[in-house]
Design an enzyme around this catalytic site. Structure first.
Site, PDB file in Angstrom:
ATOM      1  N   SER A  99       0.694  -1.285  -0.016  1.00 18.92           N
ATOM      2  CA  SER A  99       0.051   0.029   0.118  1.00 18.92           C
ATOM      3  C   SER A  99       0.705   1.243   0.078  1.00 18.92           C
ATOM      4  O   SER A  99       1.653   1.592  -0.776  1.00 18.92           O
ATOM      5  CB  SER A  99      -0.927  -0.052   1.176  1.00 18.92           C
ATOM      6  OG  SER A  99      -1.911   1.055   1.013  1.00 18.92           O
ATOM      7  N   ASP A 242      -2.040   6.590  -3.401  1.00 20.86           N
ATOM      8  CA  ASP A 242      -1.097   5.775  -2.874  1.00 20.86           C
ATOM      9  C   ASP A 242      -0.527   4.543  -3.625  1.00 20.86           C
ATOM     10  O   ASP A 242      -1.033   4.271  -4.721  1.00 20.86           O
ATOM     11  CB  ASP A 242      -1.671   5.267  -1.340  1.00 20.86           C
ATOM     12  CG  ASP A 242      -2.565   4.068  -1.221  1.00 20.86           C
ATOM     13  OD1 ASP A 242      -3.400   4.011  -2.188  1.00 20.86           O
ATOM     14  OD2 ASP A 242      -2.537   3.297  -0.618  1.00 20.86           O
ATOM     15  N   ASP A 244      -0.906   1.188  -3.858  1.00 29.48           N
ATOM     16  CA  ASP A 244      -2.026   0.520  -4.415  1.00 29.48           C
ATOM     17  C   ASP A 244      -3.412   1.047  -4.859  1.00 29.48           C
ATOM     18  O   ASP A 244      -4.300   0.433  -5.303  1.00 29.48           O
ATOM     19  CB  ASP A 244      -2.109  -0.709  -3.581  1.00 29.48           C
ATOM     20  CG  ASP A 244      -2.984  -0.441  -2.423  1.00 29.48           C
ATOM     21  OD1 ASP A 244      -2.909   0.495  -1.695  1.00 29.48           O
ATOM     22  OD2 ASP A 244      -3.625  -1.414  -1.642  1.00 29.48           O
ATOM     23  N   ASP A 246      -5.889   2.637  -3.798  1.00 29.71           N
ATOM     24  CA  ASP A 246      -7.239   2.631  -2.906  1.00 29.71           C
ATOM     25  C   ASP A 246      -7.517   3.830  -2.163  1.00 29.71           C
ATOM     26  O   ASP A 246      -8.627   4.206  -1.926  1.00 29.71           O
ATOM     27  CB  ASP A 246      -7.299   1.254  -1.938  1.00 29.71           C
ATOM     28  CG  ASP A 246      -6.203   1.584  -0.892  1.00 29.71           C
ATOM     29  OD1 ASP A 246      -5.302   2.201  -0.998  1.00 29.71           O
ATOM     30  OD2 ASP A 246      -6.466   0.623   0.010  1.00 29.71           O
TER      31      ASP A 246
END
Ligand code: MG
Length: 456
Positions: A99, A242, A244, A246
Site C-alpha cells: 500500500s 497511494d 495500491d 485505494d
C-alpha cells in the site's frame, strides 16, 4: 514478526527479504490455501513493487500445493482486484502490496469472495494454520493449476463509469493532473478519466517499483510537485494515489492540497442530498466536519474503530452505501464497499460537473476546523491501564470509546486519544474552530497522560 501474529492492521507487511521472505510467502500461501480449502478458485495480483512478481510466485506455489486453482491477474490496483474477485465470483483472492509503505516493503492481503479483505477472526485462523504447521497439502494428482486472467483493470474502469454521469462530465472537458506514484494507479485512473472526456496531464505515470517520483504515501510533503503543476497548468483538479491506488488525495485548482476528511465531506454532502437520511460509516478518527455535514443533511453516522476493513465490514453488516476515512479512503457501496481511489476520483468529477462548482468552492463551503496532533510514549504493558484511567477520567463527558477515547466538547472541539497499533505510544488528534484551542487540548491531555503514566 512475533510467533503468533502475521497480520497487522492491513494484512501482512514487512521489509523485503528481511521481515518478509519468499519462504515465508510460500508458507503463507499454504496457510491461506488450507484456510480456503482444496479446489477453491482464487485470484492473485500485485502492485508495482520490485518484489511483486517474486512474492506472487511464492504465494501461488503455496496455494496450488494445497489444491487451490490460482488465476493470475498480473499488476493491478487493490480495488481492481477486489472488484474482479466479486465480479468473476472467485472464492477469494490475494493481493501482493504494501500500500502506502516505502519501496523496500511488501505485503500480502487476503480477500474474501465479496471483495472485502478477510476479517480479523479469519486472519487468526490463517495464523493458527501457519504457526502450528497445519497445512493440508494436496496429493500429486490434485495439485491446483494456474490460469492467466487478463483484462481485470479495464473491467474495473468500465464498472466505475456506470456509477457516474459520463456525458455530463465529458461536457465539462476537465483538465486533471494525475500523480500515480509510479504505481498501479497509473494503469486505470488515466484511462478512466480519458474515457470521461478529461484532458490528462500525468505525473509519475510510468511503472517503477523503486518509486523514483515520490514516496507512495499521498501526504502533503510528498505532493508538492503535483500541487505546483495543477496551479501552473491552470488545471481543474489534481489527484494523487497511494501505492495500491485505494486511497486518493485531491488538489484544488489553486494548488491547495486537501486531506481526506474534506474530499470525503464533499462526497458525503452530495450523497446525502441524493439519499436523504442515509447511514454513513466512518472511524472515530474522522473530523467533526463529517458529523456536521451528516447532521446538516439528515444523515446518520455509524462510528467504527480505526481501520479500513472495519469500515467495510460495518457497511456490509448494516447495508450502508457510503463510508470514508480521513486518509483519503472513500468507500462507495453501489460499486464496492472498499476504499477505491479511481471510483472516488470519478465521484469528484461527477460532483463538480453536477454542481458546476470548482473543487476549492466545494471545500470552502464546509465547516472549517484546525487540527493538531500529539504523541506520547507509553510502554505496551501500560497501554491498557492508561486506557482504563482515561475512561474513568472522561466519565460524564460526551465520549465514544470504541477505539481509545474520543471526546466531543460543547465548543465544537474534539480530541481522540488512542493507543498506537504499531508503536509503544498513545496518539492524540485534536480539532477545534481555532488553532489555539486545538493545541491547548493536545497539551492538556499530554499532561494528563504523563501524570497517569507516573502512577501506573
Ligand atoms: Mg492503499
Amino acid at each position: 514478526m512475533s510467533q503468533t501474529k502475521l497480520f497487522g492492521t492491513n494484512g501482512i507487511r514487512g521489509t523485503v527479504n528481511v521481515e518478509l521472505t519468499p519462504d515465508m510467502a510460500v508458507k503463507v500461501g499454504c496457510a491461506v490455501g488450507t484456510f480456503f480449502g482444496a479446489k477453491k478458485r482464487l485470484l492473485i495480483g500485485y502492485d508495482a513493487r520490485t518484489s511483486g512478481p517474486m512474492f506472487t510466485r511464492a504465494v501461488t506455489s503455496g496455494l496450488t500445493a494445497t489444491g487451490c486453482d490460482v488465476y493470475l491477474a498480473g499488476m493491478a490496483p487493490t480495488p481492481a482486484l477486489q472488484f474482479a474477485v466479486k465480479n468473476h465470483k472467485f472464492d477469494g483472492g490475494v493481493i501482493i502490496t504494501a500500500s502506502h509503505n516505502p519501496p523496500q516493503y511488501n505485503g500480502i492481503k487476503v480477500i474474501w469472495k465479496d471483495g472485502i479483505e478477510i476479517s480479523h477472526e479469519q486472519e487468526e485462523k490463517i495464523e493458527k494454520i501457519y504457526f502450528t504447521d497445519k497445512t493440508v497439502f494436496a496429493d500429486w494428482k490434485n495439485l491446483g493449476v494456474t490460469h492467466d486472467l487478463i483484462g481485470i483493470n479495464s473491467e474495473y474502469v468500465e464498472a466505475i463509469k456506470t456509477h457516474v454521469n459520463t456525458a455530463k462530465i465529458a461536457e465539462k472537458h476537465f483538465h486533471v493532473v494525475v500523480d500515480a506514484a509510479n504505481s498501479v494507479g497509473g494503469l486505470t485512473a488515466p484511462v478512466l478519466m480519458r474515457d470521461l472526456g478529461c484532458k490528462i496531464t500525468s505525473l509519475n505515470a510510468n511503472i517503477d517499483g523503486t518509486f523514483p517520483g515520490r514516496l507512495p504515501e499521498p501526504r502533503p510533503e510528498n505532493l508538492a510537485e503535483l500541487a505546483k503543476l495543477v496551479k501552473a497548468l491552470g488545471a481543474d483538479l489534481g489527484v494523487a494515489f497511494d501505492g495500491d491506488a485505494d486511497r486518493s488525495i485531491f488538489v484544488d485548482e489553486t494548488g491547495q492540497i486537501h486531506m481526506g476528511d474534506k474530499s470525503f465531506g464533499v462526497v458525503l454532502k452530495q450523497y446525502l442530498l441524493e439519499n436523504l437520511g442515509a447511514q454513513v460509516v466512518t472511524p472515530v478518527s474522522s473530523s467533526t466536519l463529517i458529523k456536521d455535514i451528516a447532521d446538516a443533511y439528515k444523515g446518520t453516522i455509524v462510528w467504527t474503530k480505526v481501520g479500513s476493513v472495519t469500515v467495510s465490514q460495518k457497511m456490509k453488516e448494516i447495508k450502508a452505501k457510503l463510508g470514508g476515512e480521513e486518509n483519503g479512503g472513500v468507500f462507495y457501496g453501489p460499486h464496492q464497499a472498499v476504499r477505491d481511489g479511481a471510483m472516488t476520483t470519478a465521484l469528484m468529477l461527477d460532483i463538480m460537473a453536477k454542481t458546476g462548482k470548482k473543487f476549492s468552492q466545494l471545500v470552502a463551503e464546509q465547516p472549517q476546523y484546525f487540527i493538531e496532533k500529539g504523541k506520547i510514549e507509553c510502554p505496551e504493558e501500560k497501554k491498557l491501564a492508561v486506557l482504563e484511567k482515561l475512561l474513568e477520567l472522561t466519565k460524564g463527558l460526551n465520549t465514544n470509546t470504541l477505539d481509545g477515547v474520543k471526546i466531543w466538547f460543547p465548543d465544537k472541539s474534539a480530541i481522540l486519544i488512542r493507543p498506537s497499533g504499531t508503536e509503544p505510544a498513545y496518539r492524540m488528534y485534536a480539532e477545534s474552530k481555532t488553532q489555539q484551542r486545538a493545541l491547548q487540548l493536545v497539551k492538556e491531555y499530554t499532561l494528563k497522560l504523563e501524570k497517569m503514566l507516573e502512577t501506573i
